[in-house]
Design a protein around this motif. Structure first.
Motif, PDB file in Angstrom:
ATOM      1  N   GLY A   1       0.817  -1.212   0.000  1.00 36.54           N
ATOM      2  CA  GLY A   1       0.000   0.000   0.000  1.00 36.54           C
ATOM      3  C   GLY A   1       0.847   1.257   0.000  1.00 36.54           C
ATOM      4  N   ILE A   2       1.923   1.268   0.799  1.00 35.16           N
ATOM      5  CA  ILE A   2       2.807   2.425   0.862  1.00 35.16           C
ATOM      6  C   ILE A   2       3.508   2.632  -0.473  1.00 35.16           C
ATOM      7  CG2 ILE A   2       4.903   3.311   1.953  1.00 35.16           C
ATOM      8  CD1 ILE A   2       3.921   1.738   4.486  1.00 35.16           C
ATOM      9  N   GLN A   3       3.943   1.550  -1.085  1.00 32.06           N
ATOM     10  CA  GLN A   3       4.611   1.668  -2.381  1.00 32.06           C
ATOM     11  C   GLN A   3       3.651   2.173  -3.456  1.00 32.06           C
ATOM     12  OE1 GLN A   3       6.515  -2.089  -3.142  1.00 32.06           O
ATOM     13  NE2 GLN A   3       8.248  -1.615  -1.829  1.00 32.06           N
ATOM     14  N   LEU A   4       2.375   1.768  -3.367  1.00 26.85           N
ATOM     15  CA  LEU A   4       1.384   2.283  -4.310  1.00 26.85           C
ATOM     16  C   LEU A   4       1.194   3.778  -4.105  1.00 26.85           C
ATOM     17  CD1 LEU A   4      -0.775   1.870  -6.471  1.00 26.85           C
ATOM     18  CD2 LEU A   4      -2.380   1.224  -4.671  1.00 26.85           C
ATOM     19  N   ALA A   5       1.145   4.220  -2.839  1.00 28.85           N
ATOM     20  CA  ALA A   5       1.009   5.649  -2.555  1.00 28.85           C
ATOM     21  C   ALA A   5       2.214   6.419  -3.091  1.00 28.85           C
ATOM     22  CB  ALA A   5       0.861   5.863  -1.049  1.00 28.85           C
ATOM     23  N   GLN A   6       3.415   5.855  -2.924  1.00 29.56           N
ATOM     24  CA  GLN A   6       4.615   6.533  -3.407  1.00 29.56           C
ATOM     25  C   GLN A   6       4.640   6.595  -4.937  1.00 29.56           C
ATOM     26  OE1 GLN A   6       8.212   5.236  -1.567  1.00 29.56           O
ATOM     27  NE2 GLN A   6       9.327   7.027  -2.263  1.00 29.56           N
ATOM     28  N   SER A   7       4.156   5.563  -5.593  1.00 31.49           N
ATOM     29  CA  SER A   7       4.119   5.591  -7.059  1.00 31.49           C
ATOM     30  C   SER A   7       3.162   6.671  -7.561  1.00 31.49           C
ATOM     31  CB  SER A   7       3.716   4.217  -7.602  1.00 31.49           C
ATOM     32  OG  SER A   7       2.371   3.918  -7.282  1.00 31.49           O
ATOM     33  N   ARG A   8       2.068   6.889  -6.823  1.00 32.06           N
ATOM     34  CA  ARG A   8       1.145   7.972  -7.199  1.00 32.06           C
ATOM     35  C   ARG A   8       1.810   9.329  -7.023  1.00 32.06           C
ATOM     36  NH1 ARG A   8      -4.307   5.643  -4.198  1.00 32.06           N
ATOM     37  NH2 ARG A   8      -4.753   3.995  -5.717  1.00 32.06           N
ATOM     38  N   LEU A   9       2.561   9.482  -5.938  1.00 36.16           N
ATOM     39  CA  LEU A   9       3.291  10.721  -5.704  1.00 36.16           C
ATOM     40  C   LEU A   9       4.268  10.983  -6.840  1.00 36.16           C
ATOM     41  CD1 LEU A   9       4.567  13.057  -4.060  1.00 36.16           C
ATOM     42  CD2 LEU A   9       5.845  11.341  -2.790  1.00 36.16           C
ATOM     43  N   GLU A  10       5.034   9.981  -7.210  1.00 36.58           N
ATOM     44  CA  GLU A  10       6.039  10.154  -8.258  1.00 36.58           C
ATOM     45  C   GLU A  10       5.411  10.416  -9.611  1.00 36.58           C
ATOM     46  OE1 GLU A  10       8.189   6.543  -7.853  1.00 36.58           O
ATOM     47  OE2 GLU A  10       9.377   7.236  -6.132  1.00 36.58           O
ATOM     48  N   SER A  11       4.235   9.812  -9.864  1.00 37.10           N
ATOM     49  CA  SER A  11       3.575  10.016 -11.160  1.00 37.10           C
ATOM     50  C   SER A  11       3.055  11.433 -11.323  1.00 37.10           C
ATOM     51  CB  SER A  11       2.421   9.015 -11.318  1.00 37.10           C
ATOM     52  OG  SER A  11       1.380   9.298 -10.401  1.00 37.10           O
ATOM     53  N   GLU A  12       2.818  12.135 -10.207  1.00 34.02           N
ATOM     54  CA  GLU A  12       2.300  13.499 -10.272  1.00 34.02           C
ATOM     55  C   GLU A  12       3.409  14.537 -10.422  1.00 34.02           C
ATOM     56  OE1 GLU A  12      -0.292  14.377  -7.058  1.00 34.02           O
ATOM     57  OE2 GLU A  12      -1.699  12.756  -7.509  1.00 34.02           O
ATOM     58  N   GLN A  13       4.651  14.109 -10.251  1.00 36.65           N
ATOM     59  CA  GLN A  13       5.759  15.044 -10.411  1.00 36.65           C
ATOM     60  C   GLN A  13       6.073  15.213 -11.891  1.00 36.65           C
ATOM     61  OE1 GLN A  13       8.294  12.841  -7.288  1.00 36.65           O
ATOM     62  NE2 GLN A  13       9.089  14.930  -7.289  1.00 36.65           N
ATOM     63  N   ASP A  14       6.217  16.471 -12.315  1.00 39.65           N
ATOM     64  CA  ASP A  14       6.574  16.689 -13.717  1.00 39.65           C
ATOM     65  C   ASP A  14       8.086  16.548 -13.879  1.00 39.65           C
ATOM     66  OD1 ASP A  14       7.781  19.091 -12.890  1.00 39.65           O
ATOM     67  OD2 ASP A  14       5.917  20.208 -13.183  1.00 39.65           O
ATOM     68  N   GLY A  15       8.534  16.647 -15.096  1.00 35.15           N
ATOM     69  CA  GLY A  15       9.943  16.406 -15.393  1.00 35.15           C
ATOM     70  C   GLY A  15      10.888  17.378 -14.721  1.00 35.15           C
ATOM     71  N   SER A  16      10.399  18.586 -14.380  1.00 34.91           N
ATOM     72  CA  SER A  16      11.269  19.593 -13.777  1.00 34.91           C
ATOM     73  C   SER A  16      11.360  19.459 -12.268  1.00 34.91           C
ATOM     74  CB  SER A  16      10.745  20.995 -14.130  1.00 34.91           C
ATOM     75  OG  SER A  16       9.430  21.166 -13.598  1.00 34.91           O
ATOM     76  N   ASP A  17      10.543  18.596 -11.678  1.00 37.22           N
ATOM     77  CA  ASP A  17      10.522  18.455 -10.218  1.00 37.22           C
ATOM     78  C   ASP A  17      10.541  16.983  -9.842  1.00 37.22           C
ATOM     79  OD1 ASP A  17      10.335  18.941  -7.510  1.00 37.22           O
ATOM     80  OD2 ASP A  17       8.146  19.074  -7.536  1.00 37.22           O
ATOM     81  N   LYS A  18      11.674  16.375  -9.991  1.00 39.13           N
ATOM     82  CA  LYS A  18      11.809  14.957  -9.674  1.00 39.13           C
ATOM     83  C   LYS A  18      12.576  14.798  -8.364  1.00 39.13           C
ATOM     84  CE  LYS A  18       9.637  12.600 -12.824  1.00 39.13           C
ATOM     85  NZ  LYS A  18       8.579  11.637 -12.486  1.00 39.13           N
ATOM     86  N   SER A  19      12.006  15.367  -7.291  1.00 39.19           N
ATOM     87  CA  SER A  19      12.645  15.255  -5.987  1.00 39.19           C
ATOM     88  C   SER A  19      12.571  13.822  -5.494  1.00 39.19           C
ATOM     89  CB  SER A  19      11.948  16.184  -4.979  1.00 39.19           C
ATOM     90  OG  SER A  19      11.987  17.521  -5.409  1.00 39.19           O
ATOM     91  N   VAL A  20      13.537  13.453  -4.655  1.00 39.39           N
ATOM     92  CA  VAL A  20      13.533  12.134  -4.035  1.00 39.39           C
ATOM     93  C   VAL A  20      12.721  12.223  -2.757  1.00 39.39           C
ATOM     94  CG1 VAL A  20      14.927  10.308  -3.028  1.00 39.39           C
ATOM     95  CG2 VAL A  20      15.771  11.584  -5.016  1.00 39.39           C
ATOM     96  N   PHE A  21      11.606  11.513  -2.706  1.00 37.17           N
ATOM     97  CA  PHE A  21      10.743  11.530  -1.535  1.00 37.17           C
ATOM     98  C   PHE A  21      10.883  10.229  -0.768  1.00 37.17           C
ATOM     99  CE2 PHE A  21       8.786  14.978  -3.786  1.00 37.17           C
ATOM    100  CZ  PHE A  21       8.208  15.770  -2.804  1.00 37.17           C
ATOM    101  N   TYR A  22      10.888  10.352   0.558  1.00 37.53           N
ATOM    102  CA  TYR A  22      10.930   9.183   1.424  1.00 37.53           C
ATOM    103  C   TYR A  22       9.680   9.152   2.292  1.00 37.53           C
ATOM    104  CZ  TYR A  22      15.877   8.887   0.230  1.00 37.53           C
ATOM    105  OH  TYR A  22      17.066   8.780  -0.444  1.00 37.53           O
ATOM    106  N   CYS A  23       9.208   7.954   2.563  1.00 36.37           N
ATOM    107  CA  CYS A  23       8.079   7.800   3.475  1.00 36.37           C
ATOM    108  C   CYS A  23       8.591   8.006   4.902  1.00 36.37           C
ATOM    109  CB  CYS A  23       7.446   6.414   3.341  1.00 36.37           C
ATOM    110  SG  CYS A  23       6.082   6.139   4.502  1.00 36.37           S
ATOM    111  N   VAL A  24       8.033   9.001   5.592  1.00 42.60           N
ATOM    112  CA  VAL A  24       8.478   9.301   6.954  1.00 42.60           C
ATOM    113  C   VAL A  24       7.472   8.826   8.002  1.00 42.60           C
ATOM    114  CG1 VAL A  24       9.880  11.246   6.236  1.00 42.60           C
ATOM    115  CG2 VAL A  24       7.480  11.618   6.823  1.00 42.60           C
ATOM    116  N   GLY A  25       6.416   8.218   7.566  1.00 45.77           N
ATOM    117  CA  GLY A  25       5.423   7.683   8.502  1.00 45.77           C
ATOM    118  C   GLY A  25       4.158   7.300   7.763  1.00 45.77           C
ATOM    119  N   TYR A  26       3.421   6.380   8.349  1.00 46.04           N
ATOM    120  CA  TYR A  26       2.137   5.995   7.766  1.00 46.04           C
ATOM    121  C   TYR A  26       1.222   5.478   8.861  1.00 46.04           C
ATOM    122  CZ  TYR A  26       3.077   0.967   8.148  1.00 46.04           C
ATOM    123  OH  TYR A  26       3.312  -0.296   8.623  1.00 46.04           O
ATOM    124  N   SER A  27      -0.060   5.515   8.584  1.00 42.68           N
ATOM    125  CA  SER A  27      -1.036   4.942   9.512  1.00 42.68           C
ATOM    126  C   SER A  27      -2.050   4.140   8.714  1.00 42.68           C
ATOM    127  CB  SER A  27      -1.743   6.040  10.323  1.00 42.68           C
ATOM    128  OG  SER A  27      -2.378   6.970   9.463  1.00 42.68           O
TER     129      SER A  27
END
Length: 726
Positions: free
Chosen positions: A136-162
């Motif tokens: 589930g967390i990996q699916l959420a992260q893939s959605r986050l990455e898919s919304e980033q455009d080519g000019s904003d490809k920051s590296v995001f880390y999961c810092v918590g979940y519930s």
């Protein structure tokens, strides 16, 4: 010169009070680096509460930060240095360790639903649940990455979940552990932070000589002291309104269900004052703060034209009213976006929450009574002791929360651990375990739980049979060489090793594995007869090595007992005595192979009345239908053949229409046994095959294929009979 612990205790004693003694190393230093100010607090743990020893507030010179993000590292470092030096003067010793928080401005929150099919006969384990949450967390992260455009490809880390909800077969359930189900699911809320934010904070701390011992998130710090776990059953919203951003956290059903951020806060109001009264930003900020001073009705200031002005507060409130309305509406809309409805209440903290009229706007936009949206100050924090005048209002919440969080998770920051030999750093927003490490590196959840192999379904003599696939083997997890699990807590320097799970092999069977096809022969009438079962798959005769596939129809005939053998050669066991190796046995005798079998006609068997007597008797009418089946018109010139079920079809003894012609070892042979059907064994009555001198076992072939004595033969068949010496 290194000071003794005694001297350290004495220095701190002066700052903290005559009755307080503690070690310098026990002091917790927390920094809240905001858009307009830097707040520093220092204190110690006392009776499970954080006792504040000293607190300081310093404003940034110029606009070193925008919307919670560090823009000028040097200016921010200068402000932190000033805070540090002031506190050191009060405490009497140097500060070298600090707890900090990252701004919620860059915190991104995504929810995800995931489900997977399960073996309904297997219990759900903690490893299965952790694997599901990880997906589930990996699916959420893939959605986050898919919304980033080519000019904003920051590296995001999961810092918590519930976990918001678990599901069994589509229905909500409080826990999955121990249940059995064909399908399970989970809805998770995951929060992500770009690593660049952490890097800028660490750069500032390095410049001023401070070692980060704890890092948290500003909204997490605020909610931990404002809404403790026992209040999170209520649907509450916490809004931390700073200068550049307004951070939102929402609780419900015992958990934090959402984090959100509005890129608007107190600076929106300050900028309105700047443009309307032609003042610099610093002067506008002072005008805004003075609106909270109830002792004065007017505000005095000097604009950029060097003109001194005195303005009524009511006028200024009228100027900023539209901006306050927009800020309050934006905050309310964001709460509704994430909560889908108005919460039970809203707690407002942070310096920006003191803007007059803001809480009323938020309440109105949410449709709540005005007393359900309140500003909370330091008094709401139950885990803090502080009698000083500084940081008494809502601006105290976040720095106090950072300090309390550091007290709870002391010596925790980014944990450095290794995973399968690779060094990684984990963000400590909570007590971390193996699962958190796997989330960070994006470990494939399918490598944690081995799936069972596919089952094999077939028919055996008309009965449905299922062979289950091999059970999968779960991943083997060790921490520092010791057996561990996904829940095993981690500490700095731990070494995690994972041997990936293995899927079970699919079910695989051969004919010989479900039917005993070991060779079994007996001797009958001096002929060695192979009574090994004959097997067909989908109608074709097969060998033991033939693999079974899904849907196969497997049939076999086994000669197990003496009676089975008698039936196979068309003898009625009731008319014969069974002799095995010279001793009489019953028809139930189980043939083991190697026996010499004889079937001796039993003279005591009663055949019933003679057919001619029946035909001529007065009871002939009763037998008429049966005799009709024997062609009763010519009965006196016929031979009647008995079998185990009654009379066979009547046939003329002189007729040979039932004979067949076959080729035996290259010679044409006519077999005339007055039968409608012939078996391989009938060939021996029509050929000269010397059985007196046994030279091995008899090898039989019918039309080029291996045959058995009980195989049916027909006109034109090609037969081979030889000795097999192997």
């Amino acid at each position: 010169m290194v000071q003794s612990n005694k001297n350290k205790s004495t220095q701190v004693k002066k700052a903290a009070g005559a009755n307080t003694k503690f070690n310098k190393d026990d002091v917790i230093f927390a920094l809240d680096i905001g858009t307009r100010t830097v707040v520093g607090v220092a204190g110690v743990e006392e009776d499970k509460k954080f006792k504040v020893l000293a607190a300081e507030v310093v404003e940034h010179k110029n606009r070193a930060m925008l919307n919670g993000q560090i823009h000028d590292i040097s200016l921010v470092a200068n402000a932190v240095t000033e805070i540090k030096e002031r506190l050191e003067t009060k405490l009497g010793f140097k500060l070298d360790k600090v707890a900090i928080a990252a701004a919620g401005r860059v915190l991104k929150t995504y929810s995800a639903n995931i489900d997977k099919d399960m073996d309904p006969n297997s219990e759900i384990t903690r490893e299965v649940i952790s694997s599901l949450e990880l997906e589930g967390i990996q699916l959420a992260q893939s959605r986050l990455e898919s919304e980033q455009d080519g000019s904003d490809k920051s590296v995001f880390y999961c810092v918590g979940y519930s976990v918001i909800s678990y599901y069994i077969n589509g229905y909500v359930i409080s826990t999955l552990l121990g249940h059995k189900a064909g399908n399970i699911g989970v809805e998770v809320l995951a929060t992500f932070l770009p690593h660049v934010v952490i890097d800028s904070l660490y750069t500032v701390m390095n410049r001023v000589g401070l070692e980060v011992v704890n890092l948290t998130l500003e909204p997490i710090a605020a909610i931990n002291v404002c809404i403790p776990p026992d209040l999170r059953l209520l649907n509450l919203a916490l809004v931390d309104i700073g200068a550049g951003t307004s951070d939102i956290a929402i609780t419900k059903d015992g958990a934090v269900i959402a984090y959100a951020m509005v890129p608007k806060a107190g600076d929106e109001i300050t900028e309105k004052i700047v443009h309307h009264y032609l003042v610099d930003f610093s002067t506008a900020e002072k005008i805004k703060v003075s609106l909270n001073n109830t002792a004065e009705d007017t505000v005095a200031f000097t604009d950029v034209l060097k003109m001194k002005r005195i303005v009524q507060k009511e006028e200024i409130l009228g100027v900023i009213r539209e901006s306050v309305e927009k800020l309050g509406e934006t905050i309310a809309d964001k709460i509704l976006e994430y909560n889908q409805k108005a919460p039970n209440a809203v707690f407002c903290v942070g310096g920006g929450s003191q803007i007059e009229g803001l809480t009323e706007v938020i309440a109105d936009k949410l449709g709540l009574p005005a007393d359900r949206v309140v500003v909370r100050g330091r008094d709401i924090i139950q885990s803090v002791k502080f009698s000083g005048k500084k940081l008494a209002g809502p601006e105290a919440i976040t720095p106090m929360g950072i300090a309390v969080n550091s007290m709870i998770y002391k010596d925790y920051d980014f944990l450095s651990v290794t995973l399968n030999g690779k060094k990684i750093r984990l963000f400590n927003s909570k007590k971390l375990n193996v699962a958190d490490a796997l989330i960070l590196v994006g470990y494939d959840p399918s490598k944690l739980i081995g799936r069972s192999g596919k089952s094999l379904t077939f028919e055996l003599n008309g009965e449905r049979r299922t062979a289950k696939g091999e059970f999968g083997r779960a991943a083997v997890i060790t921490v520092n060489g010791q057996q561990a699990s996904m829940e095993t807590p981690l500490k700095p320097g731990d070494s995690i090793d994972i041997v990936p799970a293995e899927d079970g092999r699919p079910a695989a069977l051969t004919v010989g594995e479900i039917i005993d096809l070991s060779e079994k022969k007996i001797t009958y009438n001096k002929i060695i007869i192979d009574i090994t079962p004959k097997v067909t798959v989908n109608g074709d005769i097969v060998e033991a090595e033939r693999p079974i596939s899904n849907g196969d129809k497997v049939n076999f005939t086994a000669i197990t007992t003496a009676a089975d053998f008698a039936r196979s050669i068309d003898f009625d066991i009731n008319q014969y005595k069974v002799v095995v190796n010279g001793e009489e046995v019953s028809g139930d005798y189980i043939l083991k192979g190697g026996e010499e079998l004889e079937l001796i006609e039993d003279s005591t068997y009663t055949h019933g009345p003679d057919l001619e007597d029946l035909y001529d008797s007065d009871e002939s009418e009763y037998f008429e239908p049966f005799l009709d089946g024997c062609n009763q018109r010519n009965i006196k010139g016929q031979e009647i053949v008995l079998d185990g079920s009654g009379f066979d079809t009547a046939r003329n003894a002189d007729e040979d229409s039932s004979s067949i012609s076959v080729s035996v070892n290259g010679k044409d042979v006519v077999i005339n046994g007055n039968k409608n059907e012939y078996m391989f064994i009938d060939v021996f009555s029509s050929i000269d095959f010397d059985m007196t001198e046994v030279k091995g076992s008899v090898a039989l072939k019918l039309n080029g294929k291996r045959a058995a004595f009980t195989d049916q033969i027909t006109n034109g068949d090609v037969i081979e009979i030889t000795w097999d010496n192997n």
